[in-house]
Design a protein around this motif. Sequence first.
Motif, PDB file in Angstrom:
ATOM      1  N   SER A  66       0.975  -0.988   0.003  1.00  0.00           N
ATOM      2  CA  SER A  66      -0.013   0.001   0.350  1.00  0.00           C
ATOM      3  C   SER A  66       0.743   1.086  -0.250  1.00  0.00           C
ATOM      4  O   SER A  66       0.249   2.322  -0.259  1.00  0.00           O
ATOM      5  CB  SER A  66      -0.654  -0.266   1.490  1.00  0.00           C
ATOM      6  N   SER A  67       1.913   1.179  -0.012  1.00  0.00           N
ATOM      7  CA  SER A  67       2.845   2.660  -0.117  1.00  0.00           C
ATOM      8  C   SER A  67       4.628   1.701  -0.005  1.00  0.00           C
ATOM      9  O   SER A  67       4.845   0.803  -0.530  1.00  0.00           O
ATOM     10  CB  SER A  67       3.042   3.032   1.942  1.00  0.00           C
ATOM     11  N   ALA A  68       5.110   2.875  -1.147  1.00  0.00           N
ATOM     12  CA  ALA A  68       5.942   2.949  -1.266  1.00  0.00           C
ATOM     13  C   ALA A  68       7.072   2.112  -0.527  1.00  0.00           C
ATOM     14  O   ALA A  68       7.951   0.948  -0.853  1.00  0.00           O
ATOM     15  CB  ALA A  68       7.258   3.999  -1.717  1.00  0.00           C
ATOM     16  N   LEU A 101      12.945   3.957  -5.127  1.00  0.00           N
ATOM     17  CA  LEU A 101      12.484   2.947  -6.358  1.00  0.00           C
ATOM     18  C   LEU A 101      11.943   3.671  -7.454  1.00  0.00           C
ATOM     19  O   LEU A 101      11.568   4.470  -7.718  1.00  0.00           O
ATOM     20  CB  LEU A 101      11.015   2.384  -5.822  1.00  0.00           C
ATOM     21  N   LEU A 102      12.306   2.942  -8.484  1.00  0.00           N
ATOM     22  CA  LEU A 102      12.351   3.310 -10.022  1.00  0.00           C
ATOM     23  C   LEU A 102      12.057   2.502 -11.441  1.00  0.00           C
ATOM     24  O   LEU A 102      11.983   1.071 -11.288  1.00  0.00           O
ATOM     25  CB  LEU A 102      13.663   3.568 -11.324  1.00  0.00           C
ATOM     26  N   ALA A 103      10.133   2.193 -11.046  1.00  0.00           N
ATOM     27  CA  ALA A 103       9.727   1.409 -11.532  1.00  0.00           C
ATOM     28  C   ALA A 103       9.195   1.763 -13.402  1.00  0.00           C
ATOM     29  O   ALA A 103       9.453   3.619 -13.881  1.00  0.00           O
ATOM     30  CB  ALA A 103       8.318   1.676 -11.570  1.00  0.00           C
ATOM     31  N   MET A 104       9.283   0.777 -13.994  1.00  0.00           N
ATOM     32  CA  MET A 104       8.985   1.488 -15.408  1.00  0.00           C
ATOM     33  C   MET A 104       7.475   0.626 -16.293  1.00  0.00           C
ATOM     34  O   MET A 104       8.630  -1.122 -16.114  1.00  0.00           O
ATOM     35  CB  MET A 104      10.190   1.877 -16.709  1.00  0.00           C
ATOM     36  N   GLY A 105       6.176   1.504 -17.113  1.00  0.00           N
ATOM     37  CA  GLY A 105       5.486   0.080 -16.857  1.00  0.00           C
ATOM     38  C   GLY A 105       4.871  -1.101 -15.729  1.00  0.00           C
ATOM     39  O   GLY A 105       5.119  -0.505 -14.588  1.00  0.00           O
ATOM     40  N   GLY A 133      13.690  12.457   2.772  1.00  0.00           N
ATOM     41  CA  GLY A 133      12.156  12.054   2.746  1.00  0.00           C
ATOM     42  C   GLY A 133      12.329  10.366   1.392  1.00  0.00           C
ATOM     43  O   GLY A 133      11.705   9.832   1.907  1.00  0.00           O
ATOM     44  N   ASP A 134      12.768  11.303   0.432  1.00  0.00           N
ATOM     45  CA  ASP A 134      12.712   9.976  -1.053  1.00  0.00           C
ATOM     46  C   ASP A 134      13.564   9.134  -0.535  1.00  0.00           C
ATOM     47  O   ASP A 134      12.994   8.130  -1.401  1.00  0.00           O
ATOM     48  CB  ASP A 134      12.394  10.699  -1.953  1.00  0.00           C
ATOM     49  N   LEU A 135      14.181   8.924   0.210  1.00  0.00           N
ATOM     50  CA  LEU A 135      15.587   7.787   0.266  1.00  0.00           C
ATOM     51  C   LEU A 135      14.573   6.631   1.593  1.00  0.00           C
ATOM     52  O   LEU A 135      14.621   6.893   2.376  1.00  0.00           O
ATOM     53  CB  LEU A 135      16.589   8.195   0.598  1.00  0.00           C
ATOM     54  N   MET A 136      14.953   5.274   0.927  1.00  0.00           N
ATOM     55  CA  MET A 136      14.461   4.862   1.550  1.00  0.00           C
ATOM     56  C   MET A 136      15.527   3.672   1.991  1.00  0.00           C
ATOM     57  O   MET A 136      16.964   3.531   1.596  1.00  0.00           O
ATOM     58  CB  MET A 136      13.667   3.720   0.790  1.00  0.00           C
ATOM     59  N   GLY A 137      15.874   3.213   3.012  1.00  0.00           N
ATOM     60  CA  GLY A 137      16.585   2.953   3.790  1.00  0.00           C
ATOM     61  C   GLY A 137      17.848   3.727   4.191  1.00  0.00           C
ATOM     62  O   GLY A 137      19.623   3.218   4.355  1.00  0.00           O
ATOM     63  N   LYS A 185       5.488  -4.084 -15.134  1.00  0.00           N
ATOM     64  CA  LYS A 185       6.851  -5.103 -15.065  1.00  0.00           C
ATOM     65  C   LYS A 185       7.885  -4.556 -14.992  1.00  0.00           C
ATOM     66  O   LYS A 185       9.029  -5.789 -14.186  1.00  0.00           O
ATOM     67  CB  LYS A 185       6.346  -5.895 -15.958  1.00  0.00           C
ATOM     68  N   LYS A 186       8.051  -3.907 -14.862  1.00  0.00           N
ATOM     69  CA  LYS A 186       9.933  -3.136 -14.510  1.00  0.00           C
ATOM     70  C   LYS A 186      10.401  -2.885 -13.299  1.00  0.00           C
ATOM     71  O   LYS A 186       9.574  -1.375 -13.096  1.00  0.00           O
ATOM     72  CB  LYS A 186      10.688  -2.415 -16.033  1.00  0.00           C
ATOM     73  N   LEU A 187      11.173  -3.287 -12.061  1.00  0.00           N
ATOM     74  CA  LEU A 187      10.620  -2.012 -11.308  1.00  0.00           C
ATOM     75  C   LEU A 187      12.606  -2.552 -10.730  1.00  0.00           C
ATOM     76  O   LEU A 187      13.256  -3.785 -10.460  1.00  0.00           O
ATOM     77  CB  LEU A 187      10.155  -2.055  -9.935  1.00  0.00           C
ATOM     78  N   GLY A 188      12.692  -1.483 -10.506  1.00  0.00           N
ATOM     79  CA  GLY A 188      14.747  -1.803 -10.111  1.00  0.00           C
ATOM     80  C   GLY A 188      14.607  -0.602  -8.869  1.00  0.00           C
ATOM     81  O   GLY A 188      13.615   0.363  -8.166  1.00  0.00           O
ATOM     82  N   LEU A 189      15.559  -0.058  -8.042  1.00  0.00           N
ATOM     83  CA  LEU A 189      15.866   0.324  -6.867  1.00  0.00           C
ATOM     84  C   LEU A 189      17.851   1.414  -7.469  1.00  0.00           C
ATOM     85  O   LEU A 189      18.414   1.236  -8.135  1.00  0.00           O
ATOM     86  CB  LEU A 189      16.439  -0.395  -5.552  1.00  0.00           C
ATOM     87  N   VAL A 190      17.275   2.483  -7.107  1.00  0.00           N
ATOM     88  CA  VAL A 190      18.331   2.971  -7.387  1.00  0.00           C
ATOM     89  C   VAL A 190      19.233   3.564  -6.094  1.00  0.00           C
ATOM     90  O   VAL A 190      18.356   4.167  -5.375  1.00  0.00           O
ATOM     91  CB  VAL A 190      17.940   4.682  -8.105  1.00  0.00           C
ATOM     92  N   ARG A 191      20.215   3.350  -5.679  1.00  0.00           N
ATOM     93  CA  ARG A 191      20.991   3.636  -4.297  1.00  0.00           C
ATOM     94  C   ARG A 191      22.143   4.601  -5.011  1.00  0.00           C
ATOM     95  O   ARG A 191      22.593   4.357  -6.076  1.00  0.00           O
ATOM     96  CB  ARG A 191      21.950   2.314  -3.963  1.00  0.00           C
ATOM     97  N   LEU A 192      22.576   5.840  -4.162  1.00  0.00           N
ATOM     98  CA  LEU A 192      23.218   6.185  -3.546  1.00  0.00           C
ATOM     99  C   LEU A 192      24.256   6.393  -3.028  1.00  0.00           C
ATOM    100  O   LEU A 192      24.569   5.656  -1.604  1.00  0.00           O
ATOM    101  CB  LEU A 192      22.836   7.929  -2.909  1.00  0.00           C
ATOM    102  N   LYS A 193      25.607   6.271  -3.435  1.00  0.00           N
ATOM    103  CA  LYS A 193      27.023   6.198  -2.604  1.00  0.00           C
ATOM    104  C   LYS A 193      27.389   7.030  -1.700  1.00  0.00           C
ATOM    105  O   LYS A 193      26.831   7.960  -1.390  1.00  0.00           O
ATOM    106  CB  LYS A 193      28.257   5.563  -3.265  1.00  0.00           C
ATOM    107  N   ALA A 194      27.731   6.172  -0.868  1.00  0.00           N
ATOM    108  CA  ALA A 194      27.847   7.327   0.767  1.00  0.00           C
ATOM    109  C   ALA A 194      29.483   8.232   0.357  1.00  0.00           C
ATOM    110  O   ALA A 194      29.802   7.598  -0.172  1.00  0.00           O
ATOM    111  CB  ALA A 194      28.291   6.604   1.734  1.00  0.00           C
TER     112      ALA A 194
END
Length: 415
Positions: A325-327, A400-404, A391-395, A406-415
């Motif tokens: 129900s949520s990101a 989350l970045l999704a396209m359509g 607040g947009d960063l989880m963990g 069926k395609k869901l991925g994660l974009v991570r930021l290096k420390a």
Amino acid sequence: MNVFDELSWRGLVHQVSDADKVRGYFATPGRTAYCGFDPTAPSLHVGNMVPLISLLRLQRAGHRPIFLAGGGTGLIGDPSGKDAERQLQSMERIGASLAKIRAQVERIFGGSVWIENNADWLLSLSAIGLLRDVGKHFTVNWMMAKDSVKTRIAREDVGISYTEFSYMILQAYDFCHLAEAHGCLLQIGGSDQWGNITAGTELIRRKLGLEAFAMTFPLITTADGKKFGKSEKGAIYLDPEMTPPADFHNFWMLTDDRDVIRFMKYFTFLTQEEIGEYERAVAERPELREAQGRLAAEVTRMVHGEEVLAGIERAHAARFGGGASSAEELYAAVRGSAPSVEYAELPDVPQMLVDLGFAPSKGKAKEFLKQGAVKINNAVFSELTFAPAPGDLMGGDAFLLAMGRKKLGLVRLKA
């Protein structure tokens, strides 16, 4: 059921030197058979799974299969099915690949697997010993009649080197060595290996005076005529770093209805009765894709384990079944299985979509943005750039970045 009969009803017997004798060979428990795998990459791929699972079928039927690692033959390269010479690999690279492949095989076999490495006997052969003890049993005329050689000789622009021309002699020597050392009188392999395998049966007959047997599996193609085992991103590997487990699972989920029952026979241990039930399901309620779900689950569990499969199925339910129900809930479900990219500095969104493999080009990615097909953290996003607030960063480091759908991925930021 005699394991030869099981392989037959599953459609896995393509060529066999003598069906009755091979069936008779397996009538006695504890028979030895082998299949060779050269380390052409640091991972096996799904095209290797038919012979690999077939070895496991033999083991479960009470026989003694050998996984033969090509630490020696991998230094040469098999010309079978190749239009040009392979690039020679170093011993260090082959050794590193074999270490990874061994771990994959042990996982599939549950740790109990007989592995031999042909480097143990091939590297100690002298050139004179090979020519006198092995080469004298083969005529050049006989070798040139093999498809793997004929195909290359017919192409004057490519030809075949003496190195690769000699490959079948080395494979024949492997078979002869295993027959003499371990009583192994059956070799199995892909249909392109028929010439190499029968070279081994001939050497065993001439050198040891024994009758050995050959059996190959069919070349697997999809219903639309394409070679099995490729996706838009290329080959599907068993190594989770080369093919993420979620992509591996999705590859099987996307199986065509026309192929799924055949693939269940090839790649699972489901019984005839169980597969028959799924065949009826495909005919009566194809929209539910029950057979694809079971096929994907069985193969993913075998290759990656129960825990990884459970994570993928939770993510799939969250993504497609309305379970999230949520990101934040969706992130919790997919963080261990979704494909991901990592950046020190974020590029524009089209580049992220390309890097995740969701779009073939930045131009196409921009089209997806304009169409409203892209989401960031479950919200439609149409801008070219995205600057995440804390607040947009989880963990603490990902979104989350999704396209359509069926395609869901994660974009991570290096420390």
